[in-house]
Design an enzyme around this catalytic site. Structure first.
Site, PDB file in Angstrom:
ATOM      1  N   ASP A 173      19.160   4.840   7.151  1.00 46.88           N
ATOM      2  CA  ASP A 173      18.365   6.470   6.989  1.00 46.88           C
ATOM      3  C   ASP A 173      19.227   7.079   7.941  1.00 46.88           C
ATOM      4  O   ASP A 173      18.129   7.307   9.010  1.00 46.88           O
ATOM      5  CB  ASP A 173      16.258   6.155   7.232  1.00 46.88           C
ATOM      6  CG  ASP A 173      16.334   5.266   6.062  1.00 46.88           C
ATOM      7  OD1 ASP A 173      16.399   4.979   5.015  1.00 46.88           O
ATOM      8  OD2 ASP A 173      15.423   5.073   6.554  1.00 46.88           O
TER       9      ASP A 173
ATOM     10  N   LYS B  95      20.604  -0.941   3.223  1.00 47.44           N
ATOM     11  CA  LYS B  95      19.980   0.170   1.900  1.00 47.44           C
ATOM     12  C   LYS B  95      19.930   1.520   2.429  1.00 47.44           C
ATOM     13  O   LYS B  95      19.858   2.206   3.223  1.00 47.44           O
ATOM     14  CB  LYS B  95      17.857   0.059   2.231  1.00 47.44           C
ATOM     15  CG  LYS B  95      17.004   0.443   0.990  1.00 47.44           C
ATOM     16  CD  LYS B  95      16.173   0.169   1.751  1.00 47.44           C
ATOM     17  CE  LYS B  95      15.288   0.980   2.681  1.00 47.44           C
ATOM     18  NZ  LYS B  95      14.889   2.167   1.905  1.00 47.44           N
TER      19      LYS B  95
ATOM     20  N   ASP C 290      18.617   1.969  -2.809  1.00 45.51           N
ATOM     21  CA  ASP C 290      16.802   2.064  -3.007  1.00 45.51           C
ATOM     22  C   ASP C 290      16.160   3.565  -4.220  1.00 45.51           C
ATOM     23  O   ASP C 290      16.219   4.924  -3.031  1.00 45.51           O
ATOM     24  CB  ASP C 290      15.635   2.147  -2.186  1.00 45.51           C
ATOM     25  CG  ASP C 290      14.825   2.417  -1.858  1.00 45.51           C
ATOM     26  OD1 ASP C 290      14.320   2.029  -2.765  1.00 45.51           O
ATOM     27  OD2 ASP C 290      13.992   2.420  -0.747  1.00 45.51           O
TER      28      ASP C 290
ATOM     29  N   LYS D  30      14.668   4.261  -6.488  1.00 45.19           N
ATOM     30  CA  LYS D  30      13.072   4.268  -7.200  1.00 45.19           C
ATOM     31  C   LYS D  30      12.919   4.698  -8.623  1.00 45.19           C
ATOM     32  O   LYS D  30      12.614   6.161  -8.106  1.00 45.19           O
ATOM     33  CB  LYS D  30      11.935   5.176  -6.304  1.00 45.19           C
ATOM     34  CG  LYS D  30      11.938   4.047  -4.960  1.00 45.19           C
ATOM     35  CD  LYS D  30      10.818   4.645  -4.432  1.00 45.19           C
ATOM     36  CE  LYS D  30      11.120   4.241  -3.001  1.00 45.19           C
ATOM     37  NZ  LYS D  30      11.230   3.438  -1.633  1.00 45.19           N
ATOM     38  N   PHE D  31      13.780   4.421  -9.302  1.00 49.97           N
ATOM     39  CA  PHE D  31      14.184   5.134 -10.248  1.00 49.97           C
ATOM     40  C   PHE D  31      12.123   5.175 -11.625  1.00 49.97           C
ATOM     41  O   PHE D  31      12.120   4.037 -11.196  1.00 49.97           O
ATOM     42  CB  PHE D  31      15.031   4.341 -11.648  1.00 49.97           C
ATOM     43  CG  PHE D  31      16.343   4.623 -10.907  1.00 49.97           C
ATOM     44  CD1 PHE D  31      17.578   5.885 -10.561  1.00 49.97           C
ATOM     45  CD2 PHE D  31      16.859   3.300 -10.897  1.00 49.97           C
ATOM     46  CE1 PHE D  31      18.563   5.881  -9.832  1.00 49.97           C
ATOM     47  CE2 PHE D  31      18.575   2.792 -11.193  1.00 49.97           C
ATOM     48  CZ  PHE D  31      19.566   4.595 -10.207  1.00 49.97           C
TER      49      PHE D  31
ATOM     50  N   ASP E  24      11.897   7.096 -15.113  1.00 47.32           N
ATOM     51  CA  ASP E  24      11.765   8.063 -15.972  1.00 47.32           C
ATOM     52  C   ASP E  24      12.125   7.575 -17.555  1.00 47.32           C
ATOM     53  O   ASP E  24      11.160   6.019 -17.383  1.00 47.32           O
ATOM     54  CB  ASP E  24      13.430   8.877 -16.339  1.00 47.32           C
ATOM     55  CG  ASP E  24      13.665  10.012 -16.421  1.00 47.32           C
ATOM     56  OD1 ASP E  24      13.499  10.164 -17.708  1.00 47.32           O
ATOM     57  OD2 ASP E  24      14.238  10.829 -15.681  1.00 47.32           O
TER      58      ASP E  24
ATOM     59  N   PRO F  93      12.651   5.243 -20.835  1.00 48.43           N
ATOM     60  CA  PRO F  93      13.411   3.478 -20.745  1.00 48.43           C
ATOM     61  C   PRO F  93      14.761   3.864 -20.723  1.00 48.43           C
ATOM     62  O   PRO F  93      15.830   3.333 -19.775  1.00 48.43           O
ATOM     63  CB  PRO F  93      13.230   2.664 -21.197  1.00 48.43           C
ATOM     64  CG  PRO F  93      11.140   3.326 -22.346  1.00 48.43           C
ATOM     65  CD  PRO F  93      11.329   4.828 -21.449  1.00 48.43           C
TER      66      PRO F  93
ATOM     67  N   THR G 157       3.499   3.374  -0.367  1.00 44.24           N
ATOM     68  CA  THR G 157       2.130   2.866   1.093  1.00 44.24           C
ATOM     69  C   THR G 157       1.490   4.445   1.752  1.00 44.24           C
ATOM     70  O   THR G 157       1.670   4.637   2.252  1.00 44.24           O
ATOM     71  CB  THR G 157       2.799   2.306   2.436  1.00 44.24           C
ATOM     72  OG1 THR G 157       3.892   2.666   2.448  1.00 44.24           O
ATOM     73  CG2 THR G 157       3.208   0.609   1.587  1.00 44.24           C
TER      74      THR G 157
ATOM     75  N   ARG H 237       7.631  -4.235  12.367  1.00 45.90           N
ATOM     76  CA  ARG H 237       7.710  -4.159  13.623  1.00 45.90           C
ATOM     77  C   ARG H 237       7.625  -5.323  14.403  1.00 45.90           C
ATOM     78  O   ARG H 237       6.885  -6.384  14.502  1.00 45.90           O
ATOM     79  CB  ARG H 237       6.676  -3.243  14.051  1.00 45.90           C
ATOM     80  CG  ARG H 237       6.747  -1.676  13.748  1.00 45.90           C
ATOM     81  CD  ARG H 237       8.160  -1.144  13.817  1.00 45.90           C
ATOM     82  NE  ARG H 237       8.352   0.567  13.302  1.00 45.90           N
ATOM     83  CZ  ARG H 237       8.801   0.594  11.946  1.00 45.90           C
ATOM     84  NH1 ARG H 237       8.925  -0.454  11.218  1.00 45.90           N
ATOM     85  NH2 ARG H 237       8.779   2.072  11.264  1.00 45.90           N
TER      86      ARG H 237
ATOM     87  N   GLN I 197       4.557   4.435  10.286  1.00 45.38           N
ATOM     88  CA  GLN I 197       4.726   2.910  10.383  1.00 45.38           C
ATOM     89  C   GLN I 197       2.390   2.259  10.725  1.00 45.38           C
ATOM     90  O   GLN I 197       2.733   1.946  12.043  1.00 45.38           O
ATOM     91  CB  GLN I 197       4.641   1.552   9.585  1.00 45.38           C
ATOM     92  CG  GLN I 197       6.741   1.878   9.816  1.00 45.38           C
ATOM     93  CD  GLN I 197       6.516   2.170   7.943  1.00 45.38           C
ATOM     94  OE1 GLN I 197       6.084   1.608   7.430  1.00 45.38           O
ATOM     95  NE2 GLN I 197       7.948   2.298   7.391  1.00 45.38           N
TER      96      GLN I 197
ATOM     97  N   GLY J  94      14.323  -0.336   9.312  1.00 46.46           N
ATOM     98  CA  GLY J  94      15.293   0.502   9.552  1.00 46.46           C
ATOM     99  C   GLY J  94      15.177   1.219  11.122  1.00 46.46           C
ATOM    100  O   GLY J  94      16.424   0.291  12.216  1.00 46.46           O
TER     101      GLY J  94
HETATM  102  O1  C5P Z   1      12.303   3.268  10.020  1.00 45.67           O
HETATM  103  P1  C5P Z   1      11.387   1.740   9.127  1.00 45.67           P
HETATM  104  O2  C5P Z   1      11.597   0.213   9.628  1.00 45.67           O
HETATM  105  O3  C5P Z   1      10.127   2.168   9.170  1.00 45.67           O
HETATM  106  O4  C5P Z   1      11.814   1.823   7.756  1.00 45.67           O
HETATM  107  C1  C5P Z   1      11.774   1.744   6.261  1.00 45.67           C
HETATM  108  C2  C5P Z   1      11.978   1.480   4.924  1.00 45.67           C
HETATM  109  O5  C5P Z   1      11.860   1.100   3.832  1.00 45.67           O
HETATM  110  C3  C5P Z   1      12.341   3.310   5.056  1.00 45.67           C
HETATM  111  O6  C5P Z   1      13.843   3.642   4.353  1.00 45.67           O
HETATM  112  C4  C5P Z   1      11.328   3.973   4.277  1.00 45.67           C
HETATM  113  O7  C5P Z   1      11.601   4.807   3.656  1.00 45.67           O
HETATM  114  C5  C5P Z   1      11.058   2.133   3.365  1.00 45.67           C
HETATM  115  N1  C5P Z   1       9.683   2.041   3.092  1.00 45.67           N
HETATM  116  C6  C5P Z   1       8.769   2.414   3.521  1.00 45.67           C
HETATM  117  N2  C5P Z   1       7.465   1.405   2.547  1.00 45.67           N
HETATM  118  C7  C5P Z   1       7.379   1.345   1.724  1.00 45.67           C
HETATM  119  C8  C5P Z   1       8.548   1.686   1.079  1.00 45.67           C
HETATM  120  C9  C5P Z   1       9.924   1.679   1.724  1.00 45.67           C
HETATM  121  O8  C5P Z   1       8.720   2.249   4.289  1.00 45.67           O
HETATM  122  N3  C5P Z   1       6.155   1.438   0.807  1.00 45.67           N
END
Ligand code: C5P
Length: 237
Positions: free
Chosen positions: A10, A32, A59, A61-62, A64, A66, A123, A184, A193, A213
């Site tokens: 990211d 990713k 990533d 996330k399509f 639309d 089919p 989430t 974490r 998060q 990330g």
């Molecule tokens: O920085 P962090 O570890 O929180 O990054 C988590 C990654 O996972 C980010 O790219 C975020 O967009 C992605 N993600 C998420 N929760 C989701 C789906 C994807 O944190 N439910």
């Protein structure tokens, strides 16, 4: 054994993403690429990442009709990504079209089909946000419903929060791969998060892959952070 760690790149530029990818590669199973990086740097960044030997999780996330999703998935297979995402709420026909496009395009190129992952309920959604949409208002029930639909539509994997792993493992075929963000270690702040687990706990609960990330890319020493998380996963004790 391949590392189950997926590092979320990211980051705003291809240069920053490639630099990080090269440094942490020994501890990482895939990288990713999300919407920001893909929209700013495009398919060429994916090609450059693949040239380093890394696996790529696209990533985007399509969601639309089919036919459109099938064409986007086929293009992702030609780009040679190993994992990609679609929204389960696009429905069973869309998910089947995505999986079929992945299999058929890969077969025509003599490649292994990428893992098409279903995203259930974002989430960021809470009960109030789900209620606004109409239909099911219980998040857990909706996650389970969409996960079952994804599996019966032929998808071989899902993205889920750490706190959904146990439920999904109890209702899905064991072959379904679960990819879990929200990891974490306790060494960093939890950022935005809210629902997190440690890397070893998430693996013990049944995750197949961990998306990490900020605990890696925002660490003072990303290589050391990646090494530590890898060590936690290999030997939780
Ligand atoms: O920085 P962090 O570890 O929180 O990054 C988590 C990654 O996972 C980010 O790219 C975020 O967009 C992605 N993600 C998420 N929760 C989701 C789906 C994807 O944190 N439910």
């Amino acid at each position: 054994m391949r590392s189950p760690i997926i590092v979320a790149l990211d980051l705003p530029t291809a240069a920053a993403a490639l630099d990080l990818a090269r440094r942490v590669a020994p501890y990482v199973g895939a990288f990713k690429v999300g919407k920001e990086l893909f929209v700013s740097e495009g398919p060429d960044l994916v090609r450059q990442l693949r040239k380093t030997g890394a696996s790529v999780f696209l990533d985007l996330k399509f969601h639309d009709i089919p036919n459109t999703v099938a064409k986007a998935v086929a293009a992702a297979v030609r780009l040679d990504v190993q994992m990609l995402t679609v929204h389960c709420s696009g429905g069973s026909a869309m998910m089947k079209a995505a999986e079929t496009a992945a299999q058929e395009t890969a077969a025509s190129l003599g490649r292994t089909a990428p893992l098409v992952l279903g995203v259930t309920v974002l989430t960021s959604m809470d009960t109030a946000a789900l209620t606004e949409l109409g239909g099911e208002t219980d998040i857990t029930r909706q996650v389970e419903r969409l996960a079952r639909l994804a599996a019966s539509s032929g998808l071989r994997g899902l993205v889920c929060s750490p706190l959904e792993i146990t439920l999904l493992r109890s209702v899905l075929p064991p072959s379904i791969q679960l990819v879990t963000p929200g990891i974490r270690t306790g060494a960093e702040k939890s950022d935005d998060q809210k629902r997190t687990l440690g890397p070893a706990e998430a693996m013990a609960a049944g995750a197949s892959w961990l998306v990490v990330g900020r605990p890696i890319y925002a660490a003072t020493d990303p290589v050391e952070a990646a090494r530590k998380i890898h060590a936690f996963v290999q030997d939780p004790h």
